[in-house]
Design a protein around this motif. Structure first.
Motif, PDB file in Angstrom:
ATOM      1  N   LEU A 107      21.542 -24.600  -2.161  1.00  0.00           N
ATOM      2  CA  LEU A 107      22.655 -24.461  -3.105  1.00  0.00           C
ATOM      3  C   LEU A 107      22.212 -23.724  -4.369  1.00  0.00           C
ATOM      4  CD1 LEU A 107      24.377 -27.961  -2.800  1.00  0.00           C
ATOM      5  CD2 LEU A 107      25.133 -25.798  -1.831  1.00  0.00           C
ATOM      6  N   TRP A 108      20.990 -23.979  -4.823  1.00  0.00           N
ATOM      7  CA  TRP A 108      20.465 -23.231  -5.962  1.00  0.00           C
ATOM      8  C   TRP A 108      20.494 -21.731  -5.689  1.00  0.00           C
ATOM      9  CZ3 TRP A 108      15.353 -26.295  -7.301  1.00  0.00           C
ATOM     10  CH2 TRP A 108      15.711 -27.515  -7.924  1.00  0.00           C
ATOM     11  N   ALA A 109      20.000 -21.356  -4.493  1.00  0.00           N
ATOM     12  CA  ALA A 109      19.906 -19.940  -4.161  1.00  0.00           C
ATOM     13  C   ALA A 109      21.288 -19.311  -3.992  1.00  0.00           C
ATOM     14  CB  ALA A 109      19.077 -19.757  -2.884  1.00  0.00           C
ATOM     15  N   LEU A 168      16.007  -5.569 -10.655  1.00  0.00           N
ATOM     16  CA  LEU A 168      16.860  -6.640 -10.144  1.00  0.00           C
ATOM     17  C   LEU A 168      16.268  -8.024 -10.344  1.00  0.00           C
ATOM     18  CD1 LEU A 168      18.093  -4.995  -6.826  1.00  0.00           C
ATOM     19  CD2 LEU A 168      19.263  -5.122  -9.019  1.00  0.00           C
ATOM     20  N   GLY A 169      14.989  -8.087 -10.707  1.00  0.00           N
ATOM     21  CA  GLY A 169      14.383  -9.375 -10.985  1.00  0.00           C
ATOM     22  C   GLY A 169      14.207 -10.224  -9.728  1.00  0.00           C
ATOM     23  N   ARG A 170      13.962 -11.501  -9.954  1.00  0.00           N
ATOM     24  CA  ARG A 170      13.778 -12.470  -8.857  1.00  0.00           C
ATOM     25  C   ARG A 170      14.576 -13.729  -9.181  1.00  0.00           C
ATOM     26  NH1 ARG A 170      12.105  -8.415  -7.220  1.00  0.00           N
ATOM     27  NH2 ARG A 170      10.125  -7.930  -6.211  1.00  0.00           N
ATOM     28  N   PHE A 171      15.854 -13.519  -9.460  1.00  0.00           N
ATOM     29  CA  PHE A 171      16.665 -14.610  -9.984  1.00  0.00           C
ATOM     30  C   PHE A 171      16.771 -15.769  -8.986  1.00  0.00           C
ATOM     31  CE2 PHE A 171      20.929 -16.457 -10.912  1.00  0.00           C
ATOM     32  CZ  PHE A 171      20.622 -16.958 -12.168  1.00  0.00           C
ATOM     33  N   ARG A 172      16.978 -15.481  -7.691  1.00  0.00           N
ATOM     34  CA  ARG A 172      17.168 -16.535  -6.688  1.00  0.00           C
ATOM     35  C   ARG A 172      15.909 -16.819  -5.876  1.00  0.00           C
ATOM     36  NH1 ARG A 172      22.257 -14.204  -7.133  1.00  0.00           N
ATOM     37  NH2 ARG A 172      23.992 -15.673  -7.082  1.00  0.00           N
ATOM     38  N   LEU A 173      14.824 -16.096  -6.151  1.00  0.00           N
ATOM     39  CA  LEU A 173      13.614 -16.277  -5.348  1.00  0.00           C
ATOM     40  C   LEU A 173      13.042 -17.690  -5.426  1.00  0.00           C
ATOM     41  CD1 LEU A 173      11.536 -14.992  -3.510  1.00  0.00           C
ATOM     42  CD2 LEU A 173      10.262 -14.277  -5.548  1.00  0.00           C
ATOM     43  N   PRO A 174      12.933 -18.342  -6.606  1.00  0.00           N
ATOM     44  CA  PRO A 174      12.393 -19.713  -6.615  1.00  0.00           C
ATOM     45  C   PRO A 174      13.199 -20.680  -5.754  1.00  0.00           C
ATOM     46  CG  PRO A 174      12.398 -18.796  -8.827  1.00  0.00           C
ATOM     47  CD  PRO A 174      13.170 -17.839  -7.979  1.00  0.00           C
ATOM     48  N   GLY A 175      14.534 -20.591  -5.825  1.00  0.00           N
ATOM     49  CA  GLY A 175      15.349 -21.466  -4.994  1.00  0.00           C
ATOM     50  C   GLY A 175      15.147 -21.201  -3.510  1.00  0.00           C
ATOM     51  N   ILE A 176      15.026 -19.923  -3.137  1.00  0.00           N
ATOM     52  CA  ILE A 176      14.809 -19.577  -1.731  1.00  0.00           C
ATOM     53  C   ILE A 176      13.458 -20.098  -1.249  1.00  0.00           C
ATOM     54  CG2 ILE A 176      14.490 -17.642  -0.142  1.00  0.00           C
ATOM     55  CD1 ILE A 176      16.513 -16.086  -1.786  1.00  0.00           C
ATOM     56  N   LEU A 177      12.410 -19.936  -2.075  1.00  0.00           N
ATOM     57  CA  LEU A 177      11.089 -20.412  -1.669  1.00  0.00           C
ATOM     58  C   LEU A 177      11.056 -21.931  -1.533  1.00  0.00           C
ATOM     59  CD1 LEU A 177       8.779 -18.123  -3.860  1.00  0.00           C
ATOM     60  CD2 LEU A 177       9.383 -17.869  -1.440  1.00  0.00           C
ATOM     61  N   VAL A 178      11.696 -22.620  -2.468  1.00  0.00           N
ATOM     62  CA  VAL A 178      11.744 -24.081  -2.371  1.00  0.00           C
ATOM     63  C   VAL A 178      12.523 -24.510  -1.129  1.00  0.00           C
ATOM     64  CG1 VAL A 178      12.591 -26.187  -3.474  1.00  0.00           C
ATOM     65  CG2 VAL A 178      11.468 -24.424  -4.837  1.00  0.00           C
ATOM     66  N   ALA A 179      13.618 -23.812  -0.829  1.00  0.00           N
ATOM     67  CA  ALA A 179      14.405 -24.151   0.359  1.00  0.00           C
ATOM     68  C   ALA A 179      13.597 -23.914   1.633  1.00  0.00           C
ATOM     69  CB  ALA A 179      15.685 -23.311   0.386  1.00  0.00           C
ATOM     70  N   ILE A 180      12.870 -22.795   1.704  1.00  0.00           N
ATOM     71  CA  ILE A 180      12.066 -22.518   2.901  1.00  0.00           C
ATOM     72  C   ILE A 180      10.933 -23.529   3.037  1.00  0.00           C
ATOM     73  CG2 ILE A 180      10.516 -20.836   3.969  1.00  0.00           C
ATOM     74  CD1 ILE A 180      12.224 -18.635   2.768  1.00  0.00           C
ATOM     75  N   GLY A 181      10.201 -23.768   1.936  1.00  0.00           N
ATOM     76  CA  GLY A 181       9.100 -24.723   2.005  1.00  0.00           C
ATOM     77  C   GLY A 181       9.567 -26.128   2.350  1.00  0.00           C
ATOM     78  N   SER A 182      10.639 -26.586   1.700  1.00  0.00           N
ATOM     79  CA  SER A 182      11.151 -27.927   2.002  1.00  0.00           C
ATOM     80  C   SER A 182      11.700 -27.994   3.417  1.00  0.00           C
ATOM     81  CB  SER A 182      12.244 -28.290   0.997  1.00  0.00           C
ATOM     82  OG  SER A 182      11.740 -28.294  -0.316  1.00  0.00           O
TER      83      SER A 182
END
Length: 378
Positions: A68-70, A335-349
């Motif tokens: 949802l974050w991403a 374009l930055g990495r605005f949604r990257l932390p949420g995507i990485l957390v979602a993949i890792g979790s």
């Protein structure tokens, strides 16, 4: 007694430290909410199985929350998209034989920023006020190319009539006429200072018609409205005030500039119209692109004339100094990495959630095998 006093002192110190108090609040909340669930499950299923079930639930919930974050750009966020200054060119960027200040290759087909005296000259740009006079309708000419001294005089008289006698702001006689002339001159400056980017945002049909007639040749660039280029203009203005170009200094000369026009090139293609087929096809095409094409914007500015401040009067509108060169600021969209932390957390979790489910499944198979083996024994 001394221990109690020390504990009270420590708690009092924590209550004034927002960071420590916030950290302790989060840890305590996690221990109470998740710890209580883990404790109940462990008492019913055993320590190992209960811990595995609780860990699986935590990672499953974290994966859904991070997804949802991403999707919505909330929660844990990375670097936001920004405009980055790539180069600054002084003068005509379309002239490539300037050895002292060679422009970047991408600026080769940028229009000459010098304005034309007549329409149809291919070596320069038309003035926006000329397009209004030639292509605009009567209402547009009245709005952008007229100075109604009578209306200004009525407003000035009405304002000063409401002031009481003795008010230092109150003007009479020739002073009223001087104020009318000053306001009329400021209106003239604003009319003549109308830029093509501002005109495109107000009356895009005029700039489109000028392009169709060949009066406005932009090459691979697109004329961008002032509103659409607002973020790039802000970044370019901030950069110019810190660059060693004489802007932002406190002296008696002009230390400000006027933003002229903005041009855009690259990026994902925009819709040509609002038709259903165009909207669907553009959405499919842009979504199928594996990477974002590089998006460039050029912001052009020119130094303004210096007008000494007059006590009791608002600063006059900025007026371009035609003797000063045009400065072109080339910016590239990061374009930055605005949604990257949420995507990485979602993949890792999600991966840890799958591993924990696999461990639960393996345990169930082992329990079933042992139960079936005990049932088959004589």
């Amino acid at each position: 007694m001394g221990s109690i006093v020390s504990a009270v002192g420590a708690l009092a110190a924590i209550s004034f430290d927002n960071e420590v108090r916030g950290l302790l609040t989060v840890l305590l909340g996690a221990a109470i909410l998740m710890g209580s669930v883990w404790l109940i499950i462990s008492t019913n299923t055993g320590f190992r199985l209960g811990s595995l079930i609780a860990i699986s639930a935590i990672f499953g919930w974290t994966a859904m929350m991070a997804l949802l974050w991403a999707l919505y750009g909330i929660g844990l966020q990375g670097a936001r998209p920004t405009w980055e200054v790539q180069a600054i060119h002084i003068g005509n960027p379309s002239v490539s034989d300037n050895e002292a200040n060679p422009p970047p290759d991408i600026l080769d087909d940028l229009p000459n920023p010098i304005t034309c005296t007549t329409l149809g000259d291919r070596d320069c740009l038309p003035k926006a006020i000329q397009l209004v006079r030639v292509l605009g309708d009567s209402s547009q000419r009245v709005e952008f190319d007229s100075i109604d001294a009578g209306a200004i005089r009525i407003e000035v008289n009405a304002f000063h009539d409401e002031l009481v006698d003795g008010d230092p702001r109150k003007l009479t006689g020739d002073d009223i006429e001087g104020e009318v002339q000053r306001l009329a001159n400021e209106q003239r400056i604003r009319n003549n200072g109308l830029t093509l980017s501002e005109l495109k945002g107000i009356a895009p049909e005029l700039t489109d018609e000028a392009e169709r007639r060949g009066w406005l040749e932009l090459g691979d660039w697109n004329l961008e409205t002032t509103q659409a280029a607002g973020e790039a203009i802000t970044e370019a203005s901030d950069y110019l005030t810190t660059a060693d170009l004489g802007f932002g200094a406190t002296d008696e000369q002009s230390n400000t500039f006027v933003v002229l026009d903005a041009y855009q090139q690259g990026g994902k293609p925009e819709r040509l119209n609002n038709g259903v087929w165009e909207r669907v096809s553009n959405k499919v095409i842009t979504s199928a692109m594996p990477r974002h094409p590089t998006n460039y914007t050029v912001v052009q500015v020119q130094r303004s004339k210096y007008h000494p401040p007059v006590a009791g009067q608002a600063p006059p509108p900025a007026e371009v100094d035609a003797d000063e060169p045009v400065i072109s600021v080339l910016l590239r969209r990061n374009l930055g990495r605005f949604r990257l932390p949420g995507i990485l957390v979602a993949i890792g979790s999600g991966l840890l959630f799958l591993v924990s489910l696999l461990m639960l499944h393996t345990r169930d198979l082992e329990v079933r095998r042992r139960l079936e083996g005990e049932g088959a024994a004589p």
